[in-house]
Design an enzyme around this catalytic site. Structure first.
Site, PDB file in Angstrom:
ATOM      1  N   SER A 132      39.308  33.852  35.209  1.00  0.00           N
ATOM      2  CA  SER A 132      40.159  34.968  35.623  1.00  0.00           C
ATOM      3  C   SER A 132      40.110  36.002  34.502  1.00  0.00           C
ATOM      4  O   SER A 132      39.563  35.747  33.418  1.00  0.00           O
ATOM      5  CB  SER A 132      41.592  34.493  35.845  1.00  0.00           C
ATOM      6  OG  SER A 132      42.150  34.120  34.603  1.00  0.00           O
TER       7      SER A 132
ATOM      8  N   ASP B 226      39.164  42.005  44.252  1.00  0.00           N
ATOM      9  CA  ASP B 226      40.340  41.822  45.107  1.00  0.00           C
ATOM     10  C   ASP B 226      41.098  43.131  45.249  1.00  0.00           C
ATOM     11  O   ASP B 226      41.968  43.464  44.451  1.00  0.00           O
ATOM     12  CB  ASP B 226      41.246  40.726  44.531  1.00  0.00           C
ATOM     13  CG  ASP B 226      42.524  40.566  45.348  1.00  0.00           C
ATOM     14  OD1 ASP B 226      42.664  41.267  46.373  1.00  0.00           O
ATOM     15  OD2 ASP B 226      43.372  39.751  44.957  1.00  0.00           O
TER      16      ASP B 226
ATOM     17  N   HIS C  46      41.734  30.334  48.828  1.00  0.00           N
ATOM     18  CA  HIS C  46      42.591  30.506  47.645  1.00  0.00           C
ATOM     19  C   HIS C  46      43.922  29.832  47.936  1.00  0.00           C
ATOM     20  O   HIS C  46      44.334  29.739  49.091  1.00  0.00           O
ATOM     21  CB  HIS C  46      42.868  31.996  47.383  1.00  0.00           C
ATOM     22  CG  HIS C  46      41.725  32.716  46.765  1.00  0.00           C
ATOM     23  ND1 HIS C  46      41.787  33.256  45.509  1.00  0.00           N
ATOM     24  CD2 HIS C  46      40.477  32.983  47.221  1.00  0.00           C
ATOM     25  CE1 HIS C  46      40.627  33.832  45.223  1.00  0.00           C
ATOM     26  NE2 HIS C  46      39.819  33.693  46.241  1.00  0.00           N
ATOM     27  N   GLY C  47      44.610  29.437  46.893  1.00  0.00           N
ATOM     28  CA  GLY C  47      45.949  28.892  47.092  1.00  0.00           C
ATOM     29  C   GLY C  47      45.952  27.580  47.847  1.00  0.00           C
ATOM     30  O   GLY C  47      46.780  27.355  48.727  1.00  0.00           O
ATOM     31  N   GLY C  48      45.025  26.685  47.512  1.00  0.00           N
ATOM     32  CA  GLY C  48      44.938  25.399  48.211  1.00  0.00           C
ATOM     33  C   GLY C  48      45.832  24.315  47.625  1.00  0.00           C
ATOM     34  O   GLY C  48      45.986  23.248  48.219  1.00  0.00           O
TER      35      GLY C  48
ATOM     36  N   ASN D 128      39.384  27.411  45.589  1.00  0.00           N
ATOM     37  CA  ASN D 128      39.822  27.636  44.207  1.00  0.00           C
ATOM     38  C   ASN D 128      40.837  26.583  43.769  1.00  0.00           C
ATOM     39  O   ASN D 128      41.710  26.187  44.544  1.00  0.00           O
ATOM     40  CB  ASN D 128      40.451  29.016  44.086  1.00  0.00           C
ATOM     41  CG  ASN D 128      39.411  30.121  44.140  1.00  0.00           C
ATOM     42  OD1 ASN D 128      38.243  29.883  44.419  1.00  0.00           O
ATOM     43  ND2 ASN D 128      39.838  31.334  43.868  1.00  0.00           N
ATOM     44  N   ILE D 129      40.700  26.154  42.528  1.00  0.00           N
ATOM     45  CA  ILE D 129      41.632  25.181  41.953  1.00  0.00           C
ATOM     46  C   ILE D 129      42.073  25.706  40.595  1.00  0.00           C
ATOM     47  O   ILE D 129      41.243  25.985  39.730  1.00  0.00           O
ATOM     48  CB  ILE D 129      40.962  23.799  41.802  1.00  0.00           C
ATOM     49  CG1 ILE D 129      40.461  23.310  43.167  1.00  0.00           C
ATOM     50  CG2 ILE D 129      41.930  22.797  41.177  1.00  0.00           C
ATOM     51  CD1 ILE D 129      39.684  22.019  43.107  1.00  0.00           C
TER      52      ILE D 129
HETATM   53 ZN   LIG Z   1      43.279  33.413  44.287  1.00  0.00          ZN
END
Ligand SMILES: [Zn+2]
Length: 350
Positions: free
Chosen positions: A50, A133, A255-257, A277-278
């Site tokens: 990130s 994004d 995302h957001g799993g 994503n993790i």
């Molecule tokens: Zn994300």
């Protein structure tokens, strides 16, 4: 893996019904835990940074100014670490960067310059792909800027991930925990808008993080419900609109799993999710490893000398960072092996 090799990995995942974990890495122990897990699972791995993770990789003693130079250099350093080791581990590794909002475009530009420089020397980009994004902008502006960047990236065989709609929750300073629930679900028309904007520029060289009730972080259940069916409906819609042969014309990213059940994750994978994503779950596993190490060796961690075996006994082998950080790496590796199971990716390379 970059360019067509990366597409081969994605198509292998889609054809065999699995998705690849994409882990936010902020330091070399987490990177190495990812490589270790990929080797043990015999499956591909996506290592991503990130903006904040990149700045951390560079060192918090450096200020990340408005030009985002520290974040760029930290991501480059992380990528070079991965490139030096990946082949040695013997697993396909994909290098990626996470969310980049409009305010962070100087970071994106810096990363692309690093890719272009690397491409000029080695014939491939430094990173396999990057995420842009612009979901906080209108979809028209999102696609206009994304298309411009995809054109530049396609010239060096670099892949683009875009986001539409809103992922709920909070991550890396972006807080969407109070948006209206209906905005947390993408419409098939919006996903087709992405296809229309990007497919002509670089066919299949982009993926979509769509909103299907996914939430960043782990929260107690609220009024947002994960609805993977949204992805199935979108695939069907795009197929009908384009008249193509593929039942899954779009690569989706989850995302957001964190906190989703194996059943929900596998349902989403069945609808064309090729990357999940993790972040939150490996932040916890890393800490959990340290916590358990400290609890187990507490009496050996109170001073450099002196433990239950004697007042003169040295404790060096307990407080050496390689001891307790190794526990964090092992706990993270174990968590990632569970993620590979969730994603139906264990032994994907057999
Ligand atoms: Zn994300």
């Amino acid at each position: 893996m970059t360019g067509d090799d990366y597409l081969d990995v994605l198509n292998h995942a889609r054809a065999n019904g699995y998705a690849i974990p994409a882990v936010n890495c902020t330091m070399s122990p987490i990177i190495n835990a990812c490589l270790e897990a990929a080797k043990k699972a015999n499956a591909p791995m996506i290592i991503q940074f990130s903006n904040g993770g990149g700045a951390y990789m560079a060192g918090k003693g450096l200020k990340n100014e408005a030009d985002q130079k520290a974040a760029v250099m930290g991501c480059v350093a992380g990528a070079l670490h991965v490139r030096a080791l990946a082949e040695f581990y013997g697993v396909p590794v994909i290098l990626h960067t996470d969310h980049c909002s409009k305010a962070l475009l100087p970071w994106f530009d810096g990363l692309l310059e690093a890719n272009e420089e690397y491409f000029a020397k080695h014939g491939e980009p430094l990173f396999s792909s990057h995420m842009l994004d612009l979901s906080e902008e209108s979809i028209e502006e999102n696609m206009e800027i994304s298309a411009k960047y995809l054109k530049r990236m396609a010239a060096i065989n670099c892949f683009l991930e875009v986001e539409i709609g809103i992922t709920g929750g909070e991550e890396d300073g972006v807080d969407n925990s109070d948006v209206a629930p209906e905005d947390l679900y993408s419409k098939p028309e919006e996903i087709y808008q992405v296809y229309e904007a990007l497919q002509p520029i670089a066919p299949d060289f982009y993926s979509i993080a769509a909103a299907f009730g996914n939430v960043h972080g782990v929260y107690s259940p609220g009024n947002v419900k994960l609805t993977p069916k949204i992805l199935a409906n979108a695939q069907k819609f795009v197929k009908e609109k384009t008249g193509g042969d593929s039942d899954k014309p779009v690569y989706f990213v989850f995302h957001g799993g964190s906190g989703s059940s194996r059943e929900e994750i596998r349902e989403a994978v069945g609808y064309g999710v090729i990357k999940m994503n993790i972040d939150t779950d490996t932040q916890w596993s890393f800490w959990d490893g340290v916590k358990n190490d400290e609890a187990k060796n507490n009496a050996y961690l109170q001073g450099q000398i002196g433990n239950p075996e004697g007042a003169e006994k040295p404790n060096k082998k307990y407080y050496d960072p390689r001891a307790w950080i190794r526990s964090a790496e092992q706990a993270t590796c174990d968590r990632l092996l569970a993620a590979y199971e969730d994603l139906n990716a264990t032994n994907a390379l057999r």
